[in-house]
Design a protein around this motif. Structure first.
Motif, short mmCIF file in Angstrom:
data_model
loop_
_atom_site.label_atom_id
_atom_site.label_comp_id
_atom_site.label_asym_id
_atom_site.label_seq_id
_atom_site.Cartn_x
_atom_site.Cartn_y
_atom_site.Cartn_z
N GLY A 92 0.91 -1.42 0.10
CA GLY A 92 0.21 0.07 0.01
C GLY A 92 0.72 1.29 0.07
O GLY A 92 0.36 2.46 0.31
N ARG B 9 -5.01 -4.70 -2.04
CA ARG B 9 -4.22 -3.70 -3.10
C ARG B 9 -5.05 -2.49 -3.18
O ARG B 9 -6.24 -2.78 -3.81
CB ARG B 9 -3.86 -4.41 -4.08
CG ARG B 9 -2.30 -4.48 -4.47
CD ARG B 9 -2.01 -4.96 -5.97
NE ARG B 9 -0.99 -6.02 -5.70
CZ ARG B 9 -0.32 -6.44 -6.61
NH1 ARG B 9 -0.81 -6.52 -8.03
NH2 ARG B 9 0.50 -7.53 -6.63
N LYS B 10 -4.52 -1.70 -3.53
CA LYS B 10 -5.38 -0.17 -3.88
C LYS B 10 -5.70 -0.52 -5.43
O LYS B 10 -4.76 -0.97 -6.27
CB LYS B 10 -4.30 0.91 -3.86
CG LYS B 10 -4.97 2.19 -3.45
CD LYS B 10 -3.95 2.71 -2.50
CE LYS B 10 -3.31 4.20 -2.80
NZ LYS B 10 -2.99 4.57 -4.06
N ALA B 13 -3.45 0.88 -7.79
CA ALA B 13 -1.85 0.70 -7.53
C ALA B 13 -0.93 0.20 -8.88
O ALA B 13 -0.19 1.23 -9.20
CB ALA B 13 -1.69 -0.26 -6.44
N GLY B 493 -6.19 6.40 -0.74
CA GLY B 493 -6.74 4.90 -0.96
C GLY B 493 -8.38 4.85 -0.72
O GLY B 493 -8.87 3.74 -0.56
N ASN B 652 -8.79 -0.84 5.98
CA ASN B 652 -7.48 -1.64 5.10
C ASN B 652 -6.22 -1.60 5.85
O ASN B 652 -5.68 -0.23 5.83
CB ASN B 652 -7.59 -0.91 3.52
CG ASN B 652 -6.48 -1.86 2.74
OD1 ASN B 652 -5.09 -2.36 3.31
ND2 ASN B 652 -6.69 -1.71 1.67
N ASN B 654 -3.22 -2.45 5.63
CA ASN B 654 -2.00 -1.78 4.98
C ASN B 654 -2.24 -0.08 4.70
O ASN B 654 -1.05 0.57 5.00
CB ASN B 654 -1.85 -2.64 3.51
CG ASN B 654 -0.95 -3.72 3.49
OD1 ASN B 654 -0.82 -4.03 4.56
ND2 ASN B 654 -1.01 -4.10 2.40
N LEU B 655 -3.12 0.09 4.15
CA LEU B 655 -3.51 1.71 3.82
C LEU B 655 -3.33 2.43 5.14
O LEU B 655 -2.55 3.52 5.24
CB LEU B 655 -4.44 1.96 3.10
CG LEU B 655 -4.48 1.19 1.70
CD1 LEU B 655 -5.79 1.50 0.94
CD2 LEU B 655 -3.33 1.56 0.88
#
Ligand code: FES
Ligand code: FES
Lengths: 157, 765
Positions: A92, B9-10, B13, B493, B652, B654-655
């Motif tokens: 990300g 995943r975005k 991305a 995101g 999310n 990760n984000l």
């Protein structure tokens, strides 16, 4: 006004430039829009391209200087970009993406030059690539997981 | 949950990492007019004469506009809900120049060379006036930044242009003076934070053109398409129906793009000439004619007992809005309302007062943290100073005093704290950084000292009773869904995060949701992406719209099966009878429902929801910094930064993590490097990345982030915001660590090696 002939992403191109045209503007005019500008003072690294496979700041290179040379932008490195980029995406850490092309170019140059960089070497090689979104940590993770993946691939063969 | 709380995943991305042309500057017609602005070299002046006829003769010049050409209706460039709290104090260009960099002329031509040449040929005679450059002298100064009669404050924010006041207020609860008088210890300190630039990598830029219908189209790097439509229509004095605003990918915003910095200029050119036009700000313009963080001076008074109970807090903020009032009346509020409630437990009273003043410097704007950052630096530092005074461990002092779940927070508009893991954040961060071993410091020999510091932070999630989140979800052939949003993904995101929420409700894969935004013609209304609103508020709109769509899909399925909707269920792939009936049709696939919705259909398959919120639930965070200081040179390095965040459910992870790491990186820049200073002529010295140093990857140390989730009951998935809360802890945590290493409190940012060295020398005298 003068004619400039060089190779851009493996294709011979010829274009009309002025004596003071900058490489960044010429490659963008020729459709390589991945190349971004983030400053006027050679500080951000967003505009990184390869001239004869060496990373340079295209904002600080006169276009006339690449006469007869090989210029590569991220448009010419799509496979490598997608391969390593997937690791950035999995963190990300691509975030706004505006710094990504310059970062990708320099990261690819680093992988070619030094396939097993230490953490300090990574930070120093890429120190000229600014990113305002990520805090850099996710970019570092993406590089490290990518290198581990490359190693495991080699180990598997 | 299946899709929510997953590190997906975005959606954009792979386009971003491969450098696809998806930003404003990549979409400009090659024939568009190049637009540039002529800036004033004076901080306060009247234009006596402006002569453009020679410049107009330069081949390729299409138009030159000055203050004489623009509508005389004042407006604000602040992207806020109407009626904006920011005063209407701007014209597209004004005869009165109010800061070094103010706009004097708009030049449009076929190419950059011609425009540059023409700019040099414009002759301007200024009547230079005395300027207000020190914000401490602004209030009731005889020099007025806005003496004009048609200056308008739309909201009762205590503004008075005849006193250089953009806003003023006093609020509080309890008898603060009595509580202070009764405390064992009362401390008062003054802190100073500077006008930091957001320094997003993509500078301000806007492309404008006329469309088939004679409407002005604005493609811009903006967080606020709907507000831009209103601002441009007002500035140009044209109907809003004539304006369409869209945003492509944005190269970073951080609040900068919550102000209409560039939109009105090319819009004016296109409206006047009918031709496409493009304005891109250089880094220098972005640094000097942008909308940085409000410089603030905060005087904080804290009253406590010897055992550490904090009973009273008082904050007075003097905020510098610069030449124009964008976000002036609102940012300042957060400098008190965010830090004060952190110490809620034993707080019997508080007072919060402020003055926001006009000066002749670059106008401030919105920057991630929005006033909370400044207030948290001040209040967190005085709490650390209190701990030192009481000889208490600052972590223990916090444990004693922090707000807990279920408490009413008088300093936070009386809201109840319904989700809070701040106590867990504190404990977890202390454990990971090994606080008990490392506090207060360790002498490394050779003049180097390592030390740790702590700070906490809270923010809000959307502006309560104001912001509107909007989402439209639509069923398409084959059963894929289109999600339309007016919120703006600026790298955060949110396109993906909102799609995850839609996929969760629709019980499908996130790839089955396509996202489009933002476009004022097509997107449902949304206030825009600011005030930490998108995940929390627009997320609720997404969940609500999807819930309605589910019900409708069941209705279509029921009608096909010939049963009542109550007898059906939906599992994302099909509508089915809850109890199968032999010989009857017992299920209808989503694909068949999608097909049926396009033939002889009487059911809705597109739903829009608009939501607001009566509350703004705070996310919380704890940050601990470990630094190394060279006492001989003053050199300071951040070695480690440990942070724990309570953003409710991370939609999310990760984000959320990268948001946090990025916010901390920016916060480190604010703490150690980023400064804006003015010359005698009001010009900004830090006008490039050469002087305005943002952190490189060698400057941020190792940042490590974990989450301690609470569950926010007012959000469909229990989520709170994350975007802003994460920038607030580095300044106070680092100032604290520096004190631990040096014994000196640095109450003005940034804390540079020069200041550290000077502080050490003074202490050793
Ligand atoms: S554009 Fe910043 S280094 Fe080239
Ligand atoms: S991802 Fe936005 S600047 Fe690096």
């Amino acid at each position: 006004m003068m004619e400039l002939k060089f190779s851009l992403n493996g294709k011979k191109v010829s274009t009309i430039i002025e004596a003071d045209s900058l490489l960044i503007d010429v490659v963008r005019d020729l459709g390589c829009l991945s190349v971004k500008r983030g400053c006027e003072t050679s500080n951000c690294g967003l505009c990184t391209v390869f001239v004869n496979d060496k990373p340079v700041l295209s904002c600080s290179v006169l276009a006339a200087r690449v006469e007869g040379q090989n210029v590569t932008t991220l448009e010419g490195l799509q496979e490598e970009a997608a391969e390593f980029g997937a690791f950035l995406a999995d963190q990300g850490a691509e975030q706004c993406g505006f710094c990504n092309p310059g970062f990708m170019m320099n990261a690819i140059a680093m992988f070619r030059e030094n396939p097993h960089p230490e953490e300090e070497e990574i930070l120093s090689y890429l120190a000229g690539n600014l990113c305002r979104c990520s805090g850099y940590e996710g970019q570092l993770r993406s590089i490290q997981t990518y290198l581990a993946f490359k190693d495991s691939q080699k180990g598997g063969v | 949950m299946r899709v929510v709380n997953q590190p997906i995943r975005k959606k954009d991305a792979m386009s971003l990492v491969t450098g696809k042309p998806v930003y404003t500057g990549d979409m400009v017609d090659k024939n568009a007019l190049v637009v540039k602005l002529l800036h004033s070299p004076h901080a306060n002046a009247m234009i006596q004469e402006i002569e453009t006829s020679v410049a107009m003769k330069v081949p390729g010049i299409e138009a030159i506009f000055t203050y004489k050409d623009v509508p005389q209706k004042r407006f604000t460039m602040a992207g806020q809900t109407y009626p904006e709290p920011s005063p209407y104090d701007r014209l597209i260009m004004d005869q009165h120049i109010r800061y070094n960099g103010d706009i004097v002329a708009i030049v449009a031509g076929e190419n950059e060379k011609a425009v540059n040449k023409a700019m040099k040929l414009i002759k301007v005679k200024y009547d230079v006036l005395p300027a207000v450059l020190d914000f401490r002298t602004a209030k009731d100064n005889e020099t007025l930044v806005h003496p004009e009669e048609n200056w308008v404050a739309n909201c009762p924010v205590g503004a008075d242009n005849k006193r250089n006041l953009c806003a003023h207020e006093v609020s509080g609860h309890g008898d603060i003076d009595a509580v202070m008088a009764d405390c064992d210890i009362v401390m008062e300190r003054t802190y100073h934070t500077k006008a930091n630039s957001q320094a997003m990598m993509e500078t301000f830029r806007t492309y404008t053109y006329m469309d088939t219908y004679g409407r002005l189209n604005i493609l811009s790097a903006t967080q606020i398409v709907f507000h831009i439509r209103r601002i441009v229509a007002q500035a140009l004095d044209i109907p809003k129906s004539k304006v369409r605003v869209t945003k492509p990918r944005i190269g970073g915003g951080f609040g900068a793009k919550q102000t209409s910095v560039t939109e009105v200029y090319p819009a004016f050119v296109t409206w006047k000439t009918g031709k496409p036009a493009y304005l891109v700000y250089s880094r220098e313009e972005t640094q000097t004619c942008g909308c940085p963080r409000h410089e603030m001076e905060l005087t904080v008074k804290i009253g406590a007992m010897k055992d550490g109970r904090i009973r009273g807090l008082e904050v007075y903020t003097l905020s510098n809005t610069g030449a124009y009032g964008e976000h002036g009346p609102t940012t300042v509020g957060l400098s008190g309302h965010k830090p004060i409630p952190l110490y809620n437990k034993y707080q019997e009273a508080h007072r919060f007062s402020y003055d926001v003043v006009y000066t002749n410097v670059q106008a401030a704007g919105a920057y991630r943290g929005y006033g909370a950052t400044q207030g948290i630096f001040a209040v967190e530092t005085i709490v650390n100073e209190l701990a030192a005074e009481l000889k208490m461990d600052p972590v223990a002092l916090r444990e004693l005093n922090i707000v807990r779940e279920g408490q009413v927070m008088p300093a936070y508009y009386g809201e109840t704290c319904n989700s809070c893991a701040l106590d867990r954040c504190l404990a977890a961060t202390a454990e990971r950084i090994k606080w008990n071993e490392k506090y207060p410091c360790k002498d490394m020999g050779n003049g180097k000292i390592r030390s740790v510091g702590v700070a906490m932070s809270m923010q809000g999630s959307s502006i309560s009773n104001c912001d509107v989140g909007g989402a439209t979800i639509k069923l398409n052939d084959d059963g894929f869904y289109a999600l339309h949003i007016g919120a703006a993904d600026m790298g955060t995101g949110c396109d993906t995060v909102l799609a995850q929420m839609a996929a969760e409700v629709m019980e499908c894969d996130v790839d089955n949701i396509i996202v489009y935004g933002a476009d004022t013609d097509i997107s449902p209304y949304d206030s825009g992406s600011y005030a930490s609103s998108t995940t929390y508020l627009t997320g609720n709109a997404v969940a609500d719209a999807c819930t309605k769509l589910r019900e409708s899909l069941q209705k279509i399925g029921a009608s096909i099966m010939g049963c009542s909707v109550e007898e059906t269920g939906f599992d994302g792939k099909k509508v089915y009878r809850l109890e199968a009936v032999e010989g009857e049709k017992n299920e209808v696939s989503l694909v068949d429902i999608a097909t049926a919705s396009m033939v002889n259909n009487y059911y809705e398959t597109q739903f829009t929801s608009m939501v607001s919120s009566p509350v703004s639930p705070p996310p919380f965070m704890v940050g601990m910094a470990e630094v190394e200081i060279d006492t001989e040179t003053g050199d300071i390095k951040v070695l480690n930064y440990e942070a724990t965040v309570d953003c409710g459910t991370p939609i999310n992870p990760n984000l959320a993590r990268v948001q946090t790491e990025g916010g901390i990186g920016q916060g480190i820049g604010m703490a150690l490097y980023e400064d804006i200073t003015y010359g005698a002529d009001g010009a900004i010295a830090e006008n490039s990345f050469m002087q305005y140093k943002i952190p490189t990857r060698q400057d941020v140390g190792r940042i490590h982030v974990e989450f301690e989730a609470s569950y926010e009951p007012s959000q469909h998935f229990g989520a709170k915001s994350i975007g802003e809360v994460v920038i607030n802890t580095p300044s106070p945590a680092i100032a604290h660590a520096v004190y631990k290493a040096t014994g000196v409190w640095f109450r003005e940012l940034p804390i540079t090696p020069e200041k550290i060295l000077k502080g050490l020398q003074e202490k050793n005298k």
